[in-house]
Design an enzyme around this catalytic site. Sequence first.
Site, PDB file in Angstrom:
ATOM      1  N   HIS A   1      57.600  10.702  95.793  1.00  0.00           N
ATOM      2  CA  HIS A   1      56.671  10.225  95.049  1.00  0.00           C
ATOM      3  C   HIS A   1      57.445   9.878  93.353  1.00  0.00           C
ATOM      4  O   HIS A   1      58.820  10.386  92.732  1.00  0.00           O
ATOM      5  CB  HIS A   1      55.709  11.577  95.234  1.00  0.00           C
TER       6      HIS A   1
ATOM      7  N   HIS B   1      56.140  10.555  90.457  1.00  0.00           N
ATOM      8  CA  HIS B   1      55.976  11.465  89.459  1.00  0.00           C
ATOM      9  C   HIS B   1      58.240  11.863  88.516  1.00  0.00           C
ATOM     10  O   HIS B   1      58.993  11.480  89.080  1.00  0.00           O
ATOM     11  CB  HIS B   1      55.943  12.784  90.161  1.00  0.00           C
TER      12      HIS B   1
ATOM     13  N   ASP C   1      59.187  14.198  86.921  1.00  0.00           N
ATOM     14  CA  ASP C   1      60.441  15.348  87.409  1.00  0.00           C
ATOM     15  C   ASP C   1      60.982  15.146  88.518  1.00  0.00           C
ATOM     16  O   ASP C   1      61.409  16.050  89.262  1.00  0.00           O
ATOM     17  CB  ASP C   1      59.068  17.007  86.795  1.00  0.00           C
ATOM     18  N   HIS C   2      60.822  13.702  89.463  1.00  0.00           N
ATOM     19  CA  HIS C   2      61.612  13.639  90.353  1.00  0.00           C
ATOM     20  C   HIS C   2      62.349  12.262  90.090  1.00  0.00           C
ATOM     21  O   HIS C   2      63.072  12.118  91.141  1.00  0.00           O
ATOM     22  CB  HIS C   2      60.252  13.663  92.194  1.00  0.00           C
TER      23      HIS C   2
ATOM     24  N   HIS D   1      48.553  14.915  97.444  1.00  0.00           N
ATOM     25  CA  HIS D   1      49.401  15.091  95.938  1.00  0.00           C
ATOM     26  C   HIS D   1      49.614  13.373  94.932  1.00  0.00           C
ATOM     27  O   HIS D   1      49.062  12.975  93.435  1.00  0.00           O
ATOM     28  CB  HIS D   1      50.494  15.187  96.013  1.00  0.00           C
TER      29      HIS D   1
ATOM     30  N   ASP E   1      55.930  17.412  96.432  1.00  0.00           N
ATOM     31  CA  ASP E   1      54.995  18.155  96.100  1.00  0.00           C
ATOM     32  C   ASP E   1      53.943  18.224  97.423  1.00  0.00           C
ATOM     33  O   ASP E   1      52.914  18.408  96.311  1.00  0.00           O
ATOM     34  CB  ASP E   1      54.405  17.728  94.759  1.00  0.00           C
TER      35      ASP E   1
ATOM     36  N   HIS F   1      59.871  22.593  94.348  1.00  0.00           N
ATOM     37  CA  HIS F   1      59.038  23.568  92.987  1.00  0.00           C
ATOM     38  C   HIS F   1      59.552  25.378  93.495  1.00  0.00           C
ATOM     39  O   HIS F   1      58.421  25.588  94.919  1.00  0.00           O
ATOM     40  CB  HIS F   1      58.036  23.470  92.499  1.00  0.00           C
TER      41      HIS F   1
END
Length: 256
Positions: A53, A55, A57-58, A109, A131, A169
């Site tokens: 996805h 985001h 942090d990915h 998410h 996530d 995570h």
Amino acid sequence: MKLIALPAFSDNYIWLLHNDHQALVVDPGDSAPVMAWLQQHPGVQLDTILVTHHHADHTGGIADLVAQTQAAVWGPATEVLPTAATGLRQDDLVYWHGLTLNVHDVPGHTAGHIAFWAQPAGQAPLLFCGDTLFSGGCGRLFEGTPAQMLDSLDRLAALPGDTRVCCAHEYTLSNLKFALAVDPDNSDLRTYAQACALLRQQNQATLPVPLSTELAINPFLRSRSSAVSTAVRQRDARALDVVTTFAALRTWKNEF
């Protein structure tokens, strides 16, 4: 196939899979841990990046990794990524050096979130779920609906029980604290929480975790069970069916 969890930021894992010659990484939010590993293993070439996805942090390390390795990028067809990528949807397949990765749409998410499931020869299956599913928990609903997330989790729950769940995570201990508040009489959950606490005391990852374990301990996979649904309905009288019960459970976690 060798699987490695590369820590990133405060609690992310970048999953790296390699066969001693080629490697793929999943959700590289930071290029530095990946490049450091590659420099320590000069015989391994990164040639594929999988993305679940959009985001940051990915995805934050993708552009740098592509610039340094020319790796191909595969990700959700309906989400915008930092670099050009081959878009993937439900039932698409990614072929990587004899390994077939099956794509699952798992919105919730984010609206276009996908997951990858694969069966390496002679090994337990792998699920890269981003996530969507965490050990003992699930992702927050930033773009999707409770009904979508429940359906996504149902489809992941139907995968083989020996599947190794590779979450993005290290949220396990905080998730289990909530799970124990919801489902305190679950002996499997209590045993698992003790084992995970010991792992974290030793600075070891709690992941990957067998899907069968999650089916026994994760309240978001067990929201239809009498123990979990009763606890939710005692807290929120509006939880009248499976979707509203799941929604109330997620709200409870948000507020926990």
